[in-house]
Design an enzyme around this catalytic site. Structure first.
Site, mmCIF file in Angstrom:
data_model
loop_
_atom_site.group_PDB
_atom_site.id
_atom_site.type_symbol
_atom_site.label_atom_id
_atom_site.label_comp_id
_atom_site.label_asym_id
_atom_site.label_seq_id
_atom_site.Cartn_x
_atom_site.Cartn_y
_atom_site.Cartn_z
ATOM 1 N N GLN A 91 -8.832 -1.533 -8.067
ATOM 2 C CA GLN A 91 -7.961 -0.751 -7.814
ATOM 3 C C GLN A 91 -7.014 0.060 -9.315
ATOM 4 O OE1 GLN A 91 -4.933 -2.212 -4.686
ATOM 5 N NE2 GLN A 91 -4.759 -3.656 -5.576
ATOM 6 N N ASP A 150 0.596 -6.664 5.125
ATOM 7 C CA ASP A 150 0.728 -5.595 4.466
ATOM 8 C C ASP A 150 0.158 -5.128 3.460
ATOM 9 O OD1 ASP A 150 3.318 -6.062 1.838
ATOM 10 O OD2 ASP A 150 3.259 -4.215 3.105
ATOM 11 N N ASP A 160 -2.397 1.667 2.244
ATOM 12 C CA ASP A 160 -3.380 2.599 3.774
ATOM 13 C C ASP A 160 -4.676 2.297 3.404
ATOM 14 O OD1 ASP A 160 -0.938 5.373 1.658
ATOM 15 O OD2 ASP A 160 -0.556 3.962 4.107
ATOM 16 N N PRO A 187 -9.983 -0.800 -1.383
ATOM 17 C CA PRO A 187 -9.584 -2.232 -0.847
ATOM 18 C C PRO A 187 -9.451 -2.530 0.621
ATOM 19 C CG PRO A 187 -8.888 -2.543 -2.419
ATOM 20 C CD PRO A 187 -9.006 -1.324 -1.880
HETATM 21 N N1 SAM Z 1 4.491 -2.050 1.175
HETATM 22 C C1 SAM Z 1 3.126 -1.534 1.154
HETATM 23 C C2 SAM Z 1 2.377 -0.368 2.175
HETATM 24 O O1 SAM Z 1 2.741 0.030 3.240
HETATM 25 O O2 SAM Z 1 1.422 1.173 2.018
HETATM 26 C C3 SAM Z 1 1.960 -2.634 0.796
HETATM 27 C C4 SAM Z 1 2.357 -3.255 -0.641
HETATM 28 S S1 SAM Z 1 1.027 -4.113 -1.213
HETATM 29 C C5 SAM Z 1 1.030 -4.001 -2.756
HETATM 30 C C6 SAM Z 1 -0.707 -4.121 -0.314
HETATM 31 C C7 SAM Z 1 -1.159 -5.508 -1.064
HETATM 32 O O3 SAM Z 1 -2.328 -5.199 -0.723
HETATM 33 C C8 SAM Z 1 -2.048 -4.818 -2.845
HETATM 34 O O4 SAM Z 1 -1.296 -5.879 -3.317
HETATM 35 C C9 SAM Z 1 -3.507 -4.991 -2.509
HETATM 36 O O5 SAM Z 1 -3.940 -5.448 -3.126
HETATM 37 C C10 SAM Z 1 -3.809 -5.548 -1.479
HETATM 38 N N2 SAM Z 1 -5.026 -5.209 -0.545
HETATM 39 C C11 SAM Z 1 -5.861 -4.076 -0.490
HETATM 40 N N3 SAM Z 1 -6.927 -4.285 0.451
HETATM 41 C C12 SAM Z 1 -6.896 -6.049 0.512
HETATM 42 C C13 SAM Z 1 -8.236 -6.718 1.361
HETATM 43 N N4 SAM Z 1 -8.599 -6.402 1.943
HETATM 44 N N5 SAM Z 1 -7.014 -7.796 1.271
HETATM 45 C C14 SAM Z 1 -6.350 -8.277 0.232
HETATM 46 N N6 SAM Z 1 -5.503 -7.989 -0.027
HETATM 47 C C15 SAM Z 1 -5.905 -6.472 -0.030
#
Ligand code: SAM
Length: 284
Positions: free
Chosen positions: A33, A158, A161, A165
């Site tokens: 990303q 967490d 959207d 990924p």
């Molecule tokens: N609080 C935020 C929200 O509600 O949109 C989310 C914050 S947190 C930074 C989101 C995390 O999900 C990111 O660090 C991203 O890299 C991770 N992420 C995205 N897709 C993922 C997956 N398939 N498996 C594990 N982590 C993932």
């Protein structure tokens, strides 16, 4: 006269939100990303992934408290917690406040988010990555929940959207795999987006989750920097109905755990499940 000031713009379909900033602290593409960390006038340091605000120093407490203390204080004795995503460390920080927690496993797909959060967002993770109870796994959360044989008391999804990924983290297979790894009295919560800007997320996840869990209940709170403000999550369990939570019991458990919070309290906990009529209509 050109606008000399710097701004960062978040675009969501037909809506743009601009934040005046002092500087861009980091910006690059990872394997997964586009990652940007800026220093904004109003909200302090902000993390954006693929152009969407993920968390800010000034209002992160709301989301992190509501995604953690609602399930943790609804569970009789949460010891093993699983966090999917959560790379900024805010959820982890709140989970580690519980003395009952013996292990907090975080499964994050992008190690860069963790490293950058350690460097630029220390006020959010507050050193939580270094806690001896923490087990960080760099993996796609969907793969982890499919393969693991471990059982967990509380699972907190967490994720960003459902774009990029995180798309797999909104699938029936993913929710079903989490259901299979919950211990007795197990609870799963996941963010289900903005009531005004992402109405489909609540409907789709509610319908999927209602097929899998005995209880799938939305709850609502306000996050100023999440597009549209009014934000939602889903509380899922086969054994625990959040709508039967007793205020005095939650008050007692919150006091026992010495939970010091700024948005969450037993009243906002109970109130969050008294959802607005327009959301009820959407889900029935
Ligand atoms: N609080 C935020 C929200 O509600 O949109 C989310 C914050 S947190 C930074 C989101 C995390 O999900 C990111 O660090 C991203 O890299 C991770 N992420 C995205 N897709 C993922 C997956 N398939 N498996 C594990 N982590 C993932």
């Amino acid at each position: 006269m050109t606008d000399k000031q710097q701004w960062v713009t978040e675009k969501w379909q037909d809506v743009e939100t601009r934040y005046r900033i002092q500087s861009v602290l980091y910006e690059d593409n990872s394997e997964f990303q586009h990652t940007r960390i800026v220093d904004s006038d109003r909200y302090g340091r902000m993390l954006l992934l693929d152009g969407i605000v993920q968390t800010t120093e000034k209002d992160e407490f709301i989301y992190h408290e509501m995604l953690v203390h609602v399930p943790m204080l609804s569970h009789p004795n949460p010891e093993k917690v699983l966090i999917i995503g959560g790379g900024d460390g805010g959820i982890l920080r709140e989970v580690l406040r519980y003395k009952s927690v013996t292990m907090a496993t975080m499964v994050e797909i992008d190690p860069g988010v963790i490293e950058l959060s350690k460097k630029y967002l220390p006020s959010i993770n507050d050193g939580s990555f270094e806690d001896s109870r923490v087990n960080i796994i760099i993996s796609d959360g969907a793969v982890f929940v499919k393969d693991t044989t471990e059982k967990f008391d509380v699972v907190i999804v967490d994720s960003c959207d459902p774009i990029g990924p995180a798309t797999v983290l909104f699938s029936k297979a993913f929710y079903g795999d989490i259901h299979n790894l919950l211990a007795k009295d197990g609870i799963m919560v996941c963010q289900t987006g903005s009531l005004h800007m992402q109405p489909g997320e609540q409907v789709e996840t509610y319908n999927l989750l209602s097929e899998i869990y005995g209880y799938a209940r939305p709850y609502v709170f306000t996050v100023p920097t999440y597009i549209g403000g009014l934000f939602s999550a889903m509380f899922c369990s086969d054994d625990i109905n959040p709508e039967k939570n007793d205020l005095s019991v939650i008050e007692e458990k919150a006091a026992m755990n010495n939970i010091k919070t700024r948005y969450y309290n037993p009243g906002t906990h109970i109130g969050a499940f008294h959802i607005p009529g327009f959301l009820k209509e959407r889900l029935i």
